[in-house]
Design an enzyme around this catalytic site. Sequence first.
Site: not given
Length: 383
Positions: A99-103, A153, A196, A223, A273
């Site tokens: 995961d890119s880390g946006g969350f 994102d 999104q 999201g 996930d």
Amino acid sequence: MTEPLDPPTDFSFTVSATDGQARTGHIAMPRGKIRTPAFMPVGTAATVKAMYPEQVRDLGADVVLGNTYHLMLRPGAERMARLGGLHRFMRWDGPILTDSGGFQVMSLSALRKIDEEGVTFRSHIDGTAHRMSPERSIEIQGLLGSDIQMQLDECVRLPAEGAEIEKAMHLSLRWAERCRVAFGEQPGKALFGIVQGGDVPELRVESARALTDLGLKGYAIGGLAVGEPQAVMLAMIETVEPHLPAGKPRYLMGVGTPDDLMQSVMRGIDMFDCVMPTRAGRHGLAYTRHGRINLRNARHAEDTRPLDEASDCPAARDYSRAYLHHLVRSDEILGMMLLTWNNLAYYQALMAGMRAAIAAGRLADFVAETKDGWARAEAAAKG
């Protein structure tokens, strides 16, 4: 004797059967095959909490998830690369999605600032300042050596104002284009875009169409499961699904309960996930074919039954509820380990059951039977 086939050199997705909107198949990659629909255990910091890697694999997981935000802070992306990459580091030889880390950045709203170029945030560990751009996110995921990489994102927690949702969606689209350029051509690996648009159907459709035009290898719906009811989440899946390429995998991020998984598979989702099964296991909650069982409840104190006598998982089959209740109430680490093991086993069994049901054209029956099993067990417990 048949000679083993050489592993694929590139990323591919094959649908082998459909049942309504649901489909089953597999993703093929150099590091292995991912059977779909797939549930990815979350290994945020290079470990699926309370589990050995061999256990995770033996339960039927083909892929695990790592997190760019957490791994860039500790042990660090450059250090990870010097140590041979995430696969070697955590002793997992199958595919890894990062995961890119946006969350995580969203959850640090008091510690971060977003602008066109990226996000500036302070570490939740020691307060040090960091800068994450789309390009840096892809660079970090490359240093980790992940097989499926996610675009950076901006994720908005719901409910939110329409203007805020629209602004974040358009920023995420611009970041997706930059991530695609930074990712370039990496045979055998994949970059996924993230749809999104919050709970606004028109924005979701616009995001899905624009991302499809980028020609990425897979598409996630992000999201969701961020505060909205299940009905809203399912409506957004139904809105987005027709606008995503049928020949590419669809990944619903951060979802969810067993019922969420079944309802989403019925609407065409291929990958999931969620921290729910591992987090619940550490807090005394078991997921089973008999429904959810709270082992903290005093009524289990003298219950000699296992969680599920028919399970293939020793944690579910071989330990009494009384013993598990004792471990949980005593805050013993073994209780966390056993319940996490049970929960991940149940989630993987649920996914395997759905794959078989789709192939047989009876997914609706499987879902009804599964929910009936939960309801009957709940009624018996109350009676």
